[in-house]
Design an enzyme around this catalytic site. Structure first.
Site, short mmCIF file in Angstrom:
data_model
loop_
_atom_site.label_atom_id
_atom_site.label_comp_id
_atom_site.label_asym_id
_atom_site.label_seq_id
_atom_site.Cartn_x
_atom_site.Cartn_y
_atom_site.Cartn_z
N CYS A 85 0.86 -1.19 0.00
CA CYS A 85 0.00 0.00 0.00
C CYS A 85 0.90 1.24 0.00
O CYS A 85 2.10 1.12 0.20
CB CYS A 85 -0.89 0.04 1.23
SG CYS A 85 -2.13 -1.27 1.28
N ASP A 365 -8.08 -3.42 -22.96
CA ASP A 365 -7.75 -3.53 -21.53
C ASP A 365 -6.30 -4.02 -21.44
O ASP A 365 -6.04 -5.14 -20.97
CB ASP A 365 -8.71 -4.51 -20.84
CG ASP A 365 -8.44 -4.62 -19.34
OD1 ASP A 365 -7.72 -3.75 -18.79
OD2 ASP A 365 -8.95 -5.57 -18.71
N CYS A 391 -4.93 0.40 -16.50
CA CYS A 391 -4.36 0.38 -15.15
C CYS A 391 -3.17 1.33 -15.06
O CYS A 391 -2.44 1.30 -14.07
CB CYS A 391 -3.96 -1.04 -14.75
SG CYS A 391 -2.81 -1.80 -15.89
C1 SAM Z 1 -5.07 -5.94 -17.67
S1 SAM Z 1 -5.13 -7.60 -18.20
C2 SAM Z 1 -6.80 -7.67 -18.76
C3 SAM Z 1 -7.40 -9.04 -18.91
C4 SAM Z 1 -8.93 -9.09 -19.07
N1 SAM Z 1 -9.43 -8.05 -19.92
C5 SAM Z 1 -9.62 -9.07 -17.73
O1 SAM Z 1 -10.40 -8.12 -17.45
O2 SAM Z 1 -9.46 -10.01 -16.94
C6 SAM Z 1 -4.16 -7.51 -19.64
C7 SAM Z 1 -4.12 -8.76 -20.47
O3 SAM Z 1 -3.26 -8.50 -21.59
C8 SAM Z 1 -2.60 -9.70 -21.91
N2 SAM Z 1 -1.41 -9.34 -22.70
C9 SAM Z 1 -0.20 -8.92 -22.25
N3 SAM Z 1 0.63 -8.68 -23.28
C10 SAM Z 1 -0.06 -8.97 -24.41
C11 SAM Z 1 0.25 -8.92 -25.78
N4 SAM Z 1 1.47 -8.56 -26.19
N5 SAM Z 1 -0.69 -9.27 -26.68
C12 SAM Z 1 -1.92 -9.67 -26.27
N6 SAM Z 1 -2.28 -9.73 -24.97
C13 SAM Z 1 -1.37 -9.39 -24.05
C14 SAM Z 1 -2.29 -10.31 -20.56
O4 SAM Z 1 -2.05 -11.70 -20.70
C15 SAM Z 1 -3.56 -9.99 -19.78
O5 SAM Z 1 -4.51 -11.03 -19.91
#
Ligand code: SAM
Length: 438
Positions: A85, A365, A391
């Site tokens: 935190c 996302d 995020c």
């Molecule tokens: C913030 S999370 C969001 C996941 C989903 N939308 C959720 O709400 O649970 C970001 C996602 O991006 C994927 N990710 C990371 N790098 C990536 C890439 N180069 N191409 C596609 N997906 C990717 C990660 O595996 C992860 O599942």
């Protein structure tokens, strides 16, 4: 204060501002210093521990004179040091307002205008966190299991946690004990904790094999605590369950009559209550669209609610395991004919998946790095709307500028308190194509 002064260095600082990551900032003899646990308006005594480019970093101790009116007692005894935190000492409303202000300032830098600001969305401030990676460190006869200290990176000596889901927090002290009894206590770098609606899991990363006695200890622990214990001796594909409940972790999204299953190392939005609000808002913002490409879709957290509301969805994600889970979740929720999932690295140069070409709206996302260099190529003339869940407000604002340059207006934006007590900012932005532009 000389640039070569010996550290740690005792200072007294008048704090004038708060950094985005929760440090109070002031000046000592012309040098900028940032102190953890200090607030604007306060004069604090502190210790400087580190030099960074352009500032010195340290921790506040005694407050000289009156504390800030924004200060509240931290709910957790290790809050001043713990990197889990950063804002426990500040009133929630002030933190949320500061996060919204940070987002505004970043959008201003990129000259992105927001048509309508959404009121910040808050949820539970404690006990919300259903996923965490904790460090493990042997200190003499003891083993610490905890978040890392904000400044030193050492594992915090903690036996409880105010922000973890109480079921996970209750595992910290017994984990210290059982890991301390194993023969390889010094060779366990970390554990991952995950809580589903009905059960919890622990993944123990270990650098050498457990003895057969250790395995008995851990099995007994799993049974006694009713927690699924997994061992991870190498990469992610080495994860295997040792003992405990076999039913997969899961969470419900009752707003859409959905149930998701996941594995302990899968990405899962950490705050169930805020996730529901976020999903609801995203689905509402995409109402009326016909085909949505859900980019960075994970296990279908947004895809399935969108599909449930009658929209055709194509999810794209780099993680093969996440896509397997997304497909499984689609079948499990009788939505397999409404969604399609595929694996792709969306940061790969020129990656424009078929899902994007066919879409009239996008849901983005991405991880903290943002949407990446392919974003302009995804904004073809058929895309009317983009809902962006972020995020990281820094990359969100930069991507918002890319969207604006492509003819999209930021119709709505706001912060969602996904990570109360911490400096993390979760943002929702709704972009609409301006007619005649792009
Ligand atoms: C913030 S999370 C969001 C996941 C989903 N939308 C959720 O709400 O649970 C970001 C996602 O991006 C994927 N990710 C990371 N790098 C990536 C890439 N180069 N191409 C596609 N997906 C990717 C990660 O595996 C992860 O599942």
């Amino acid at each position: 204060m000389s640039g070569r002064a010996k550290l740690p260095l005792a200072v007294t600082v008048e704090i004038t501002s708060l950094t985005a990551d929760g440090f109070g900032e002031g000046c000592v003899e012309g040098r900028r210093v940032r102190l953890r646990n200090a607030l604007p308006g306060e004069t604090v005594e502190g210790q400087l521990f580190k030099r960074r480019k352009g500032y010195w970093l340290g921790e506040a101790g005694r407050i000289v004179g009156a504390p800030s009116t924004a200060r509240v007692p931290a709910p957790c005894p290790v809050a001043a040091r713990c990197g889990g935190c950063g804002f426990q000492h500040v009133a929630d409303e002030q933190v949320l307002a500061a996060k919204a202000q940070e987002l505004r300032a970043l959008l201003d830098v990129h000259e992105v205008h927001v048509e309508r600001w959404l009121a910040p969305v808050a949820g539970p401030r404690l006990g919300y966190r259903r996923k965490a990676r904790l460090g493990v460190r042997r200190v003499g006869e003891k083993v610490f299991v905890g978040f890392r200290e904000a400044l030193s990176g050492r594992v915090v000596d903690m036996t409880d946690c105010a922000v973890l889901d109480p079921r996970l927090a209750a595992l910290v002290a017994p984990l210290r004990e059982v890991l301390g009894q194993t023969s390889i206590a010094g060779l366990i770098p970390q554990v991952e904790l995950a809580a589903g609606d009905r059960s919890c899991a622990i993944v123990i990363r270990h650098l050498t094999a457990f003895s057969s006695e250790d395995l008995v200890l851990l099995t007994n622990f799993a049974v006694a605590r009713n927690v699924a214990v997994y061992l991870q001796g190498g990469g992610e594909d080495s994860v295997a369950q040792l003992a405990g409940p076999r039913a997969p972790l899961g969470y419900a999204n009752p707003d859409f009559g959905l149930h998701f299953e996941f594995q302990p190392l899968d990405f899962v939005q950490v705050n169930a209550a805020i996730n529901r609000r976020l999903v609801r808002s995203a689905v509402m913002a995409l109402a009326g669209t016909r085909r949505v490409a859900d980019l960075f879709c994970g296990m279908g957290n947004f895809s399935l609610p969108l599909a449930r509301s009658g929209i055709a969805v194509a999810g794209v994600e780099a993680g093969g395991n996440a896509v397997d889970r997304a497909r499984h979740n689609a079948v499990h929720n009788a939505l397999a004919d409404k969604v399609d999932f595929s694996v792709a690295d969306l940061y790969e140069p020129d990656c424009v998946p078929a899902a994007v070409t066919a879409a009239d709206a996008l849901l983005l996302d991405p991880p903290r790095t943002g949407a990446g260099a392919n974003l302009p190529a995804w904004l073809h003339a058929g895309v009317e709307r983009v809902v962006y869940v972020s995020c990281n407000p820094v990359t969100f604002a930069a991507d918002a500028a890319v969207l604006a340059a492509a003819g999209f207006q930021l119709a709505q934006a706001g912060v969602y308190d996904m990570f109360p007590q911490t400096a993390h900012v979760e943002t929702l932005g709704v972009f609409r194509r301006v007619r005649g532009a792009g």
